[in-house]
Design a protein around this motif. Structure first.
Motif, PDB file in Angstrom:
ATOM      1  N   SER A  83      45.767  45.494  35.220  1.00  0.00           N
ATOM      2  CA  SER A  83      47.077  45.437  34.563  1.00  0.00           C
ATOM      3  C   SER A  83      47.254  44.164  33.742  1.00  0.00           C
ATOM      4  O   SER A  83      47.742  44.199  32.605  1.00  0.00           O
ATOM      5  N   LEU A  84      46.834  43.012  34.285  1.00  0.00           N
ATOM      6  CA  LEU A  84      47.022  41.744  33.588  1.00  0.00           C
ATOM      7  C   LEU A  84      45.982  41.534  32.495  1.00  0.00           C
ATOM      8  O   LEU A  84      46.319  41.194  31.353  1.00  0.00           O
ATOM      9  N   GLU A  87      45.365  45.608  30.322  1.00  0.00           N
ATOM     10  CA  GLU A  87      46.541  46.260  29.738  1.00  0.00           C
ATOM     11  C   GLU A  87      47.481  45.286  29.028  1.00  0.00           C
ATOM     12  O   GLU A  87      47.997  45.578  27.955  1.00  0.00           O
ATOM     13  N   THR A  88      47.685  44.114  29.623  1.00  0.00           N
ATOM     14  CA  THR A  88      48.616  43.150  29.022  1.00  0.00           C
ATOM     15  C   THR A  88      47.957  42.303  27.939  1.00  0.00           C
ATOM     16  O   THR A  88      48.513  42.130  26.847  1.00  0.00           O
ATOM     17  N   HIS A  89      46.765  41.781  28.231  1.00  0.00           N
ATOM     18  CA  HIS A  89      46.138  40.834  27.295  1.00  0.00           C
ATOM     19  C   HIS A  89      44.928  41.394  26.546  1.00  0.00           C
ATOM     20  O   HIS A  89      44.365  40.703  25.689  1.00  0.00           O
ATOM     21  N   ASP A 115      51.357  33.686  32.234  1.00  0.00           N
ATOM     22  CA  ASP A 115      50.981  34.553  33.350  1.00  0.00           C
ATOM     23  C   ASP A 115      49.488  34.448  33.658  1.00  0.00           C
ATOM     24  O   ASP A 115      49.071  34.567  34.823  1.00  0.00           O
TER      25      ASP A 115
END
Length: 340
Positions: A83-84, A87-89, A115
């Motif tokens: 997720s981090l 998906e996010t970065h 984050d």
């Protein structure tokens, strides 16, 4: 060593304004010393060492003739893995990301309050060109590149365990046979699930992030080497960056080979930024029109190596007196010889 196509050369060339990460220790880089850098424990993990974590390892700079080979490592809570990072970065294999994107992601990893900084710990093992070559050129007990790389990986992982981090899963881009490498690591870290795979940097986000740590560190190290090299020649003049000077550092990069030919010393070759064990460097040094051949002098009629002590003797092997050598005369004669 590795041969790159035009696209790969562009991707492997340092960004013009590459981020100088905390993993850049200029004194070690300029002196040709290998070293290891570890980030602080991320806030979330430091607050609760029981959190289950995932760890990835990848390298940058295995094939170049110039600059260090860097092993990068990154770990974070297992629950935030995809997720981090993905998906996010949008971490991906560093060779797919542009130099500017790589540099930006690394900056976020190092910036307090982000984050990535709060969740991720990372490390880099910078293996200097000088140390790589000296180990590979040993006359006995040769230490090949695969062995050096494997040992660097193992030591990085051990360092993280020593900090008390609860590593449950490890993913590594392979060196040689994935099965052989995985079995060796499983013996060393028996309580951890280990996956060694080809193209792991495009399969597992933690390995992708580790590859970014490795690549940005190498890019910045190349820039430090190049600027210092150029400064020694043209103090007071505005300097070009490494991308324009020696490019990616790969033998297949025309900028690199052109720089090597233009900056060779006929006896010593190049500085600690060059891997003298690479065929590219060897061939240039041995070329009749460039390198110089050194013939070490031998005493007439002496077909064996001269012992150091012979330079201090004032008598021949047969016992007859001979004129002492200049070196022997410098230190004088024993008192007993002068009296009797």
């Amino acid at each position: 060593m590795d041969k790159l196509d035009t696209h790969d050369i562009v991707q492997d060339t340092p960004a013009k304004d590459v981020f100088i990460a905390p993993s850049i220790h200029e004194d070690h880089i300029l002196s040709g010393k290998s070293y290891t850098h570890h980030s602080p424990l991320p806030d979330i993990i430091d607050g609760d060492l029981s959190i289950e974590c995932v760890l990835g390892v990848d390298e940058a700079g295995r094939g170049p003739v110039l600059g260090p080979m860097v092993y990068g490592l990154l770990y974070l809570p297992l629950a935030a893995h995809r997720s981090l990072l993905a998906e996010t970065h949008h971490f991906d294999d560093s060779k797919v990301l542009t130099p500017t994107v790589r540099s930006s992601l690394m900056q976020s990893l190092c910036k307090p309050g982000t984050d990535l900084y709060q969740n991720c710990g990372w490390a880099a093992r910078v293996m200097s060109a000088r140390d790589i070559s000296s180990d590979m050129l040993k006359p006995a007990g040769k230490y090949d590149l695969n062995s050096q790389a494997m040992d660097a990986t193992i030591e990085l992982i051990k360092d993280v365990f020593a900090k008390g981090v609860n590593i449950k899963e490890i993913y590594i881009d392979t060196i040689g046979s994935p099965q052989v490498y995985q079995k060796k690591l499983a013996r060393i870290f028996p309580t951890t699930m280990i996956t060694v795979a080809k193209k792991a940097d495009s399969l597992y986000p933690c390995v992708s992030a580790a590859s970014v740590c490795a690549k940005v560190t190498r890019d910045a190290a190349l820039e430090v080497c190049y600027q210092a090299y150029t400064l020694s020649k043209v103090l007071g003049v505005e300097l070009e960056d490494a991308a324009k000077g020696w490019g990616s550092g790969y033998p297949s990069d025309a900028r690199c080979t052109s720089w090597l030919k233009s900056n060779i010393d006929p006896i010593f070759g190049w500085g600690s930024e060059c891997r003298l064990s690479w065929a590219t460097a060897k061939d240039l040094l041995e070329a009749p029109a460039i390198g110089l051949k050194v013939d070490w002098p031998m005493l007439d009629g002496d077909d064996q190596a001269t012992r150091v002590t012979e330079f201090f003797l004032a008598t021949s092997h047969s016992g007859s007196s001979v004129e002492p050598s200049e070196l022997a005369a410098w230190f004088g004669r024993p008192v007993a010889e002068q009296i009797f």
